[in-house]
Every structure is written in structure tokens, then in C-alpha cells.
Design a protein around this motif. Structure first.
Motif, short mmCIF file in Angstrom:
data_model
loop_
_atom_site.label_atom_id
_atom_site.label_comp_id
_atom_site.label_asym_id
_atom_site.label_seq_id
_atom_site.Cartn_x
_atom_site.Cartn_y
_atom_site.Cartn_z
N SER A 1 11.67 11.26 -4.06
CA SER A 1 12.33 11.12 -5.34
C SER A 1 11.69 12.05 -6.38
CB SER A 1 12.22 9.66 -5.81
OG SER A 1 12.93 9.47 -7.01
N GLY A 2 12.46 12.99 -6.88
CA GLY A 2 12.00 13.85 -7.97
C GLY A 2 11.21 15.06 -7.56
N THR A 3 10.34 14.93 -6.55
CA THR A 3 9.48 16.05 -6.15
C THR A 3 9.87 16.63 -4.79
OG1 THR A 3 7.86 14.38 -5.46
CG2 THR A 3 7.50 15.46 -7.57
N PHE A 4 10.70 15.95 -4.03
CA PHE A 4 11.41 16.50 -2.88
C PHE A 4 10.53 16.92 -1.71
CE2 PHE A 4 14.11 16.70 -6.54
CZ PHE A 4 15.30 16.15 -6.06
N GLU A 5 9.40 16.22 -1.52
CA GLU A 5 8.66 16.41 -0.28
C GLU A 5 9.51 15.91 0.89
OE1 GLU A 5 5.44 15.34 -3.41
OE2 GLU A 5 7.52 14.76 -2.92
N ILE A 6 9.44 16.61 2.02
CA ILE A 6 10.14 16.19 3.23
C ILE A 6 9.15 15.48 4.14
CG2 ILE A 6 11.37 16.96 5.30
CD1 ILE A 6 13.09 17.20 2.88
N GLN A 7 9.52 14.28 4.57
CA GLN A 7 8.64 13.52 5.46
C GLN A 7 9.01 13.76 6.92
OE1 GLN A 7 7.42 9.58 4.33
NE2 GLN A 7 8.53 9.73 2.41
N GLU B 1 0.85 -1.19 0.00
CA GLU B 1 0.00 0.00 0.00
C GLU B 1 0.88 1.24 0.00
OE1 GLU B 1 -3.42 2.24 2.77
OE2 GLU B 1 -2.72 0.23 3.28
N TYR B 2 0.50 2.24 -0.81
CA TYR B 2 1.27 3.47 -0.91
C TYR B 2 0.61 4.57 -0.09
CZ TYR B 2 3.78 1.02 -4.52
OH TYR B 2 4.54 0.09 -5.17
N TYR B 3 1.45 5.42 0.51
CA TYR B 3 0.91 6.50 1.35
C TYR B 3 1.42 7.86 0.90
CZ TYR B 3 5.41 6.65 3.90
OH TYR B 3 6.73 6.79 4.24
N ASP B 4 0.68 8.89 1.25
CA ASP B 4 1.03 10.28 0.94
C ASP B 4 2.32 10.63 1.69
OD1 ASP B 4 1.25 13.08 0.82
OD2 ASP B 4 -0.92 13.36 0.84
N PRO B 5 3.36 11.13 1.00
CA PRO B 5 4.61 11.45 1.70
C PRO B 5 4.45 12.53 2.77
CG PRO B 5 4.64 12.27 -0.57
CD PRO B 5 3.46 11.36 -0.45
N LEU B 6 3.35 13.27 2.74
CA LEU B 6 3.12 14.31 3.73
C LEU B 6 2.24 13.84 4.89
CD1 LEU B 6 2.56 17.35 1.33
CD2 LEU B 6 4.68 16.58 2.40
N VAL B 7 2.02 12.55 5.01
CA VAL B 7 1.07 12.02 5.99
C VAL B 7 1.53 12.24 7.43
CG1 VAL B 7 2.03 9.68 6.06
CG2 VAL B 7 -0.41 10.03 6.50
N GLY B 8 2.83 12.21 7.69
CA GLY B 8 3.35 12.40 9.04
C GLY B 8 2.77 11.41 10.03
N PRO C 1 14.36 21.53 -0.92
CA PRO C 1 13.91 21.69 0.47
C PRO C 1 14.70 22.70 1.29
CG PRO C 1 14.99 19.57 0.15
CD PRO C 1 14.79 20.16 -1.21
N ALA C 2 15.90 23.08 0.85
CA ALA C 2 16.67 24.08 1.59
C ALA C 2 16.26 25.51 1.26
CB ALA C 2 18.16 23.89 1.34
N LEU C 3 15.37 25.67 0.28
CA LEU C 3 14.84 27.00 -0.03
C LEU C 3 13.71 27.34 0.95
CD1 LEU C 3 14.59 26.89 -3.94
CD2 LEU C 3 16.35 28.03 -2.55
N ALA D 1 10.72 23.86 6.87
CA ALA D 1 10.84 23.83 8.34
C ALA D 1 11.22 22.44 8.83
CB ALA D 1 9.54 24.29 8.98
N LEU D 2 10.63 21.41 8.24
CA LEU D 2 10.98 20.03 8.61
C LEU D 2 12.42 19.71 8.22
CD1 LEU D 2 7.91 17.73 7.80
CD2 LEU D 2 8.94 18.17 10.04
#
Length: 394
Positions: free
Chosen positions: A162-168, A134-141, A291-293, A300-301
Motif C-alpha cells: 500500500s502506497g510504496t508498492f514493494e512486491i512480495q 507482529e509486523y514483518y518487512d514486505p521484502l522478507v520473502g 512495479p511495472a517499471l 523481476a518478481l
């Protein structure tokens, strides 16, 4: 050499330069030998197949050599891990812990923004073996606790995405996983243990495509898998059972690459941030995914958990379709068009979200993933200007 004699923690570049090898164990040579081995001879017949005290450390090439041990020891010092194994590729590094800890009927949670070949392995091999993927939203926290099932055995994460650089939110995911009896495996290739020590945040197993920054020169394939004390025994046993060991020359090249990885990462980080900030103000660029921008939603994460950023990020082209994306790429002269990253050279590739089911955007236009290499920044800016001009004219 994690500590000096006065118990002060050595700096990261000092540890990278000296970990994993005692020159005096090899007649004073500063680098360990490259041991090419299959057969290992025993001094006495009674030691063959014996596990009692006094048996040989090395019994067959697949079980390890002084070369792979030196690499493993160096990575353990960087990761704070109980043990590390080297495998033939980054994809093999991801596959190994999944095969080690999952059985038919188990439930696996995977970030939807995972490396595409990892998704293919999960959707083919693991599903064929009877694993519920099962796949989950990378922003689920912390919300991942709502996805846990009684049979959830493992959570596979990757941050940044990967590729879109969301921080979990790795600590929140780890807390939920452990409360439900699951372990957490993290692909930490982007940050390396220089910029994020995953095991310090509760991750059980961390994997790296050492093909990237540890190797650093786009001339080898190798994966690393490091585990905490709880998971190390089972991971190593599966590694030995599968027989997927890395070759000695590649292991040595990665160990050599570690010596300069810190200074290379500093250059990658500095150049990538300068170019990312410059791109934020350029016509034809809708968004910069780094993410460093400060403009990044997960900044913030990232700032809370990471102590640096590598040279990989993406841009979203504005007012541009497929024709413009191809024109952008074809106009580049310094950036190579090729997969992988982490080497000395800059690369650009189109990035597709077709295989995703949740983390699909929306994005204003086509995505381009950029690997910022070690070239002069002004030359790279000029090359990207060529690409943006070609996209506008397409």
C-alpha cells in the motif's frame, strides 16, 4: 462459462462479460434481478429450519439472494475459488477472515506496508481480543519462516504494498506459512484476479475492496472475500454468524462493473505506465514507485507473478518539503484530492509512513500516491506539470 464447448479456455473479457449469470434462468434477461429481501416465505412448515434434502435454497435475506449469488459465482470463476461472500466494504473484507481464523493466544504476521485501516483494526480490535500481532518487512520473502512461531495461525499480506508498492514473494511466503500450519490471506485489490490469481499461487483467502476497480465509478462500497476449499466452510460460517452482508443494489452495481472491468483496466494500465515513464525523467521527481517499471526493485518478481498492472502508483518529490507537497496538490486541476481509487477519475493524495515500524524507506522527499483514471493522458501530464511547477516555486 469458464470453457467453450470445445474445451478451450475463454478469454478474460469473455469471462467478465458472461460469468455469474444464466439469462435463460431469468426469462432471457441478460442481467439478473436485483432482489431486495429480508423475509423469505416457505412453501411448507416442515421446511422451516430444515437442512434435509428438498429444503429451500433461500431462507432469509442475510444468507444470500439470487443477486449476491450471481456476483459470488462470477468472482469464483475469476478467482478459481470454492466460494465468495460480499460484505459492506473493503475493510470488512479484510476483517472477516481475521475474525474467522484467529483466536485469543494466536500469533498473526502482517506486512508492515499494509493498508492503514487494516493496521488499525489489528492494533485495536485484534489485540483487545488477545491476538499477538507482529509486523514483518514486505521484502522478507522466504525469510518469513524465521518469524513463524508454534502459534502462528495466519499471515496477512498485500502485494504490491500500500502506497510504496514493494512486491512480495508470495509463493515463498505461502510455502513457509503452510509448512508451519498457517494460512495466507492476501489483499489483492491492486491487481484484481485479472492480473493476479492469488489462489493459483497457494494463497488460501483473497480479499478485494470491490469499491475500487470492480465497482469502477466511485459510487459504492463493497468488499469481496474468496476462499479455497479448505477455508471456505469456516469463512462462510463466520460470515453468517456476523451478519455482515452487502446490500443488493451495491452487489448488482459491482456485478455490472465486472462486465467492463477488463477494458477499463487495460486503459488504466496503459495510461499509468505512460505517465510513470514520463515522470521518471521530470525535474522535481526523485523516484517513481511503479512495479511495472524496469527501475523498480521488485520488477523481476512482478514480471514473474503478475500479468498486468493497474492504474495506481506513487511518486517521491525531490528537493521539496511539506510546503512543496501541499503546493503540488493544490495546483492540480484534473486530479481530485480524495481517498480511494479505482474509479474513472484521476486522484492524488499525500501518503504518510508514520504508522509503519519497518518499511519506512528512506525516501528522498514526500510521497504522493496517484490514481490514473480514464482521462486523456496529455491532459493528465499537463496537470502534473502544473503541480511540479508549483512545488518548485513553493
Amino acid at each position: 462459462m469458464a470453457e467453450h464447448k470445445n474445451n478451450r479456455q475463454a478469454g478474460i473479457n469473455t469471462r467478465l462479460a458472461h460469468s455469474g449469470n444464466d439469462p435463460h434462468a431469468y426469462f432471457g434477461f441478460v442481467n439478473p434481478p436485483v432482489v431486495h429481501a429480508s423475509t423469505v416465505l416457505f412453501s411448507e412448515a416442515r421446511l422451516m429450519g430444515s437442512r434435509h434434502e428438498g429444503s429451500q435454497k433461500y431462507v432469509y435475506g442475510i444468507n444470500g439472494t439470487p443477486t449476491t449469488d450471481a456476483l459470488g459465482a462470477a468472482v469464483d470463476e475469476l478467482e478459481g475459488s470454492a466460494g465468495t461472500v460480499a460484505v459492506p466494504s473493503g475493510l470488512a473484507a479484510v476483517a472477516l477472515p481475521l475474525l474467522a481464523f484467529l483466536s485469543a493466544g494466536d500469533h498473526l504476521l502482517v506486512t508492515d506496508s499494509v493498508y492503514s485501516p487494516t493496521r488499525r483494526f489489528c492494533d485495536t480490535t485484534l489485540k483487545r481480543f488477545g491476538v499477538d500481532v507482529e509486523y514483518y518487512d514486505p521484502l522478507v520473502g522466504a525469510g518469513i519462516s524465521g518469524l513463524m512461531k508454534p502459534n502462528t495461525r495466519l499471515i496477512l499480506t498485500e502485494s504490491p504494498a500500500s502506497g510504496t508498492f514493494e512486491i512480495q514473494d508470495i509463493p515463498a511466503i505461502v510455502t513457509a506459512a503452510h509448512a508451519g500450519g498457517a494460512i495466507v490471506v492476501m489483499d489483492n485489490t491492486w491487481a484484481t484476479p485479472v492480473y493476479f490469481r492469488a489462489l493459483d499461487y497457494g494463497v488460501d483467502i483473497t480479499v478485494h475492496a470491490a469499491t475500487k476497480y470492480p465497482g469502477g465509478h466511485s459510487d459504492l462500497l463493497l468488499g469481496l472475500v474468496s476462499a479455497n476449499e479448505k477455508c471456505w466452510g469456516q469463512l462462510r460460517q463466520t460470515f453468517l454468524t456476523l451478519g455482515i452482508c452487502a446490500g443488493p443494489d451495491d452487489a448488482y452495481q459491482v456485478l455490472r462493473g465486472l462486465r467492463s472491468m477488463g477494458v477499463r483496466l487495460e486503459r488504466h494500465q496503459q495510461s499509468a505506465l505512460e505517465i510513470a515513464r514520463w515522470l521518471e525523467g521530470k525535474p522535481g521527481v526523485a523516484r517513481v514507485l511503479h512495479p511495472a517499471l524496469e527501475s523498480h526493485p521488485g520488477h523481476a518478481l512482478w514480471k514473474r507473478d503478475f500479468c498486468g498492472a493497474s492504474g495506481l502508483f506513487s511518486i517521491v518529490l525531490a528537493n521539496c518539503g511539506e510546503k512543496g507537497r501541499l503546493a503540488f496538490l493544490d495546483a492540480l486541476e484534473i486530479f481530485g484530492l480524495g481517498y480511494s481509487w479505482g474509479g474513472y477519475e484521476s486522484l492524488a493524495v499525500p501518503f504518510s509512513l508514520k504508522d509503519r515500524t519497518i518499511a519506512k524507506g528512506p525516501y528522498e522527499g514526500p510521497l504522493i500516491r496517484l490514481q490514473i483514471g480514464l482521462e486523456d493522458v496529455e491532459d493528465l501530464k499537463a496537470d502534473l506539470e502544473r503541480g511540479l511547477a508549483a512545488a518548485r516555486d513553493a
